[in-house]
Design a protein around this motif. Structure first.
Motif, PDB file in Angstrom:
ATOM      1  N   ASP A 325      -4.017  -7.582 -17.640  1.00  0.00           N
ATOM      2  CA  ASP A 325      -3.256  -8.399 -16.687  1.00  0.00           C
ATOM      3  C   ASP A 325      -4.009  -9.643 -16.237  1.00  0.00           C
ATOM      4  N   GLY A 326      -5.148  -9.912 -16.853  1.00  0.00           N
ATOM      5  CA  GLY A 326      -5.891 -11.111 -16.517  1.00  0.00           C
ATOM      6  C   GLY A 326      -6.574 -11.072 -15.168  1.00  0.00           C
ATOM      7  N   GLN A 327      -6.722  -9.883 -14.570  1.00  0.00           N
ATOM      8  CA  GLN A 327      -7.371  -9.742 -13.260  1.00  0.00           C
ATOM      9  C   GLN A 327      -8.712  -9.030 -13.419  1.00  0.00           C
ATOM     10  N   VAL A 400      -3.517 -17.430 -23.482  1.00  0.00           N
ATOM     11  CA  VAL A 400      -2.751 -18.275 -22.552  1.00  0.00           C
ATOM     12  C   VAL A 400      -3.493 -18.404 -21.218  1.00  0.00           C
ATOM     13  N   HIS A 401      -4.798 -18.422 -21.291  1.00  0.00           N
ATOM     14  CA  HIS A 401      -5.648 -18.334 -20.104  1.00  0.00           C
ATOM     15  C   HIS A 401      -5.342 -19.399 -19.055  1.00  0.00           C
ATOM     16  N   TYR A 402      -5.024 -20.615 -19.472  1.00  0.00           N
ATOM     17  CA  TYR A 402      -4.795 -21.710 -18.527  1.00  0.00           C
ATOM     18  C   TYR A 402      -3.351 -21.824 -18.046  1.00  0.00           C
ATOM     19  N   TRP A 403      -2.479 -20.972 -18.511  1.00  0.00           N
ATOM     20  CA  TRP A 403      -1.057 -21.202 -18.300  1.00  0.00           C
ATOM     21  C   TRP A 403      -0.452 -20.406 -17.134  1.00  0.00           C
ATOM     22  N   ASP A 404      -1.272 -19.772 -16.325  1.00  0.00           N
ATOM     23  CA  ASP A 404      -0.811 -19.068 -15.119  1.00  0.00           C
ATOM     24  C   ASP A 404       0.283 -18.041 -15.424  1.00  0.00           C
ATOM     25  N   MET A 405       0.137 -17.353 -16.547  1.00  0.00           N
ATOM     26  CA  MET A 405       1.129 -16.337 -16.937  1.00  0.00           C
ATOM     27  C   MET A 405       0.741 -14.944 -16.479  1.00  0.00           C
ATOM     28  N   TYR A 406      -0.535 -14.785 -16.091  1.00  0.00           N
ATOM     29  CA  TYR A 406      -1.026 -13.467 -15.651  1.00  0.00           C
ATOM     30  C   TYR A 406      -1.774 -13.616 -14.342  1.00  0.00           C
TER      31      TYR A 406
END
Length: 406
Positions: A325-327, A400-406
């Protein structure tokens, strides 16, 4: 030889382990031992870009990022050791309307903390970064308190501050296992002897999942390759120019020794099973993906034309850990008393290290100074329980690290 007993053993001498050891000692804990099979600031730490990012896209992370920024701004006061924090600011650039809302969200975060973030025109951005061409940008946000540090110095300073506060640091000391009794940690086994302990903090970077599997755990974090490069000195690059992040192409660039350090996300993401490497594998042994470097260069040249003929003097690559979840992941685990996991740096371990170390210390201290419910290791329940699904998802998060998707 290592101490035969300790109250707390921290496994991992990178920036997350050293920050945790420092924060534990600063909180008043004693009989702390920090272990690493290599030197301090090994692993992925020395290959990081060391860039800060204090304006999140949602307010839930704001207490965490605010703590990190305040710590870096007061690093010498807090640890006793100075680091060179180049607080040049950062530019976040949206080339398309799709990514403008992310800039507005960060501007709202800036307003909420009384920060003087600014909207810039493409010409103003070029004035700050002469080699930058974003003439068609739809939005450019200046975050003035951002910057960058030399990553190895951060871990080394944490370690020195921890040592001054009584932490025993044992480098070149491989951990061979963790023994349990009645569902709780009891002993850390090392090549130099065993340590009886009540608490173990596992902050082993790319090897964290491997360690946890030996304990019967399925921690949802995997290492994913990240690459960057440093150019020879370039005309127009100044040591005071801000970090630049191009959201659409997920490219970043900052000054480095007269040239530029350039990296990016989404280029041929690949995760790894650390058990597939030889026992003596170290991060510098990671093979370069030259196609990744070429794709990164091609993307960067679009907005930094000066890179077209730039000489490359250093390649950097590492294995930062990602979660589905990118957290971040900092918590105890359900099945083993006394074990704390510190992982999931999301390719931002240097920047997040003050907050992650503080949360880990808070857990052992029985308090919460930074809201950390979103960082719990058990938050995935049964999702991503299979290795293939976990690795695929973590690669997607990286992509997609920079795209604020997670």
């Amino acid at each position: 030889m290592v101490p035969r007993e300790a109250n707390i053993v921290v496994i991992g001498g990178g920036v997350l382990g050293t920050s945790t050891a420092f924060h534990l000692a600063a909180a008043g804990h004693d009989r702390i031992v920090l272990l690493d099979r290599g030197p301090i600031a090994g692993g992925t730490t020395p290959f990081a870009a060391g860039q800060t990012s204090y304006l999140p896209s949602n307010e839930r992370l704001l207490p965490f990022t605010s703590y990190c920024l305040d710590f870096f701004e007061q690093f010498e006061e807090k640890t006793g050791y100075a680091i060179n924090f180049h607080q040049n600011g950062s530019l976040r650039v949206a080339l398309s309307e799709q990514h403008v809302p992310g800039l507005h969200a960060r501007m709202e975060m800036a307003k909420s903390i009384g920060d003087r973030a600014e909207w810039l025109t493409p010409q103003q951005a070029h004035d700050l970064v002469p080699g930058l061409d974003v003439s068609g940008a739809k939005g450019i946000l200046l975050a003035p308190r951002d910057g960058f540090v030399e990553p190895r110095s951060v871990a080394a300073s944490y370690a020195a501050g921890a040592r001054d506060r009584g932490v025993t640091i044992c480098t070149r000391t491989a951990v061979t296992g963790i023994d349990m009794a009645d569902g709780a940690v009891r002993t850390v086994r090392t090549a130099a002897g065993n340590i009886q302990t009540r608490w173990v903090v596992l902050a082993a970077g790319a090897w964290t999942r491997q360690f946890s599997q030996q304990l019967g755990l399925n921690i949802r974090t995997v290492p994913v390759r990240h690459q960057a490069f440093v150019t020879a000195p370039l005309a127009g690059v100044t040591e005071r120019q801000p970090v630049v992040r191009i959201v659409d192409t997920q490219v970043y660039a900052r000054p480095e020794a007269g040239g530029l350090l350039v990296g990016g996300y989404g280029y041929r993401p690949l995760s790894f099973d650390m058990d597939a490497f030889p026992n003596r594998f170290e991060i510098p042994d990671l093979e370069a993906d030259q196609i990744y470097y070429q794709q990164l260069t091609d993307a960067a040249v679009q907005n930094f034309p000066v890179l077209q003929d730039a000489g490359i003097i250093q390649e950097r690559r590492g294995l930062p850990t990602m979660t589905p979840d990118g957290q971040y992941m900092v918590s105890e685990v359900d099945d083993i008393q006394g074990l704390v996991i510190v992982a999931g740096c999301q390719v931002g371990g240097i920047w997040s290290s003050p907050g992650l170390g503080r949360v880990a210390a808070d857990i052992i201290s029985g308090q919460e100074s930074i809201p950390a419910a979103a960082f719990k290791a058990n938050r995935f329940d049964e999702a991503y329980a299979h290795d293939a699904a976990l690795r695929t998802q973590c690669e997607q998060v990286y992509a997609v690290h920079y795209w604020d998707m997670y």
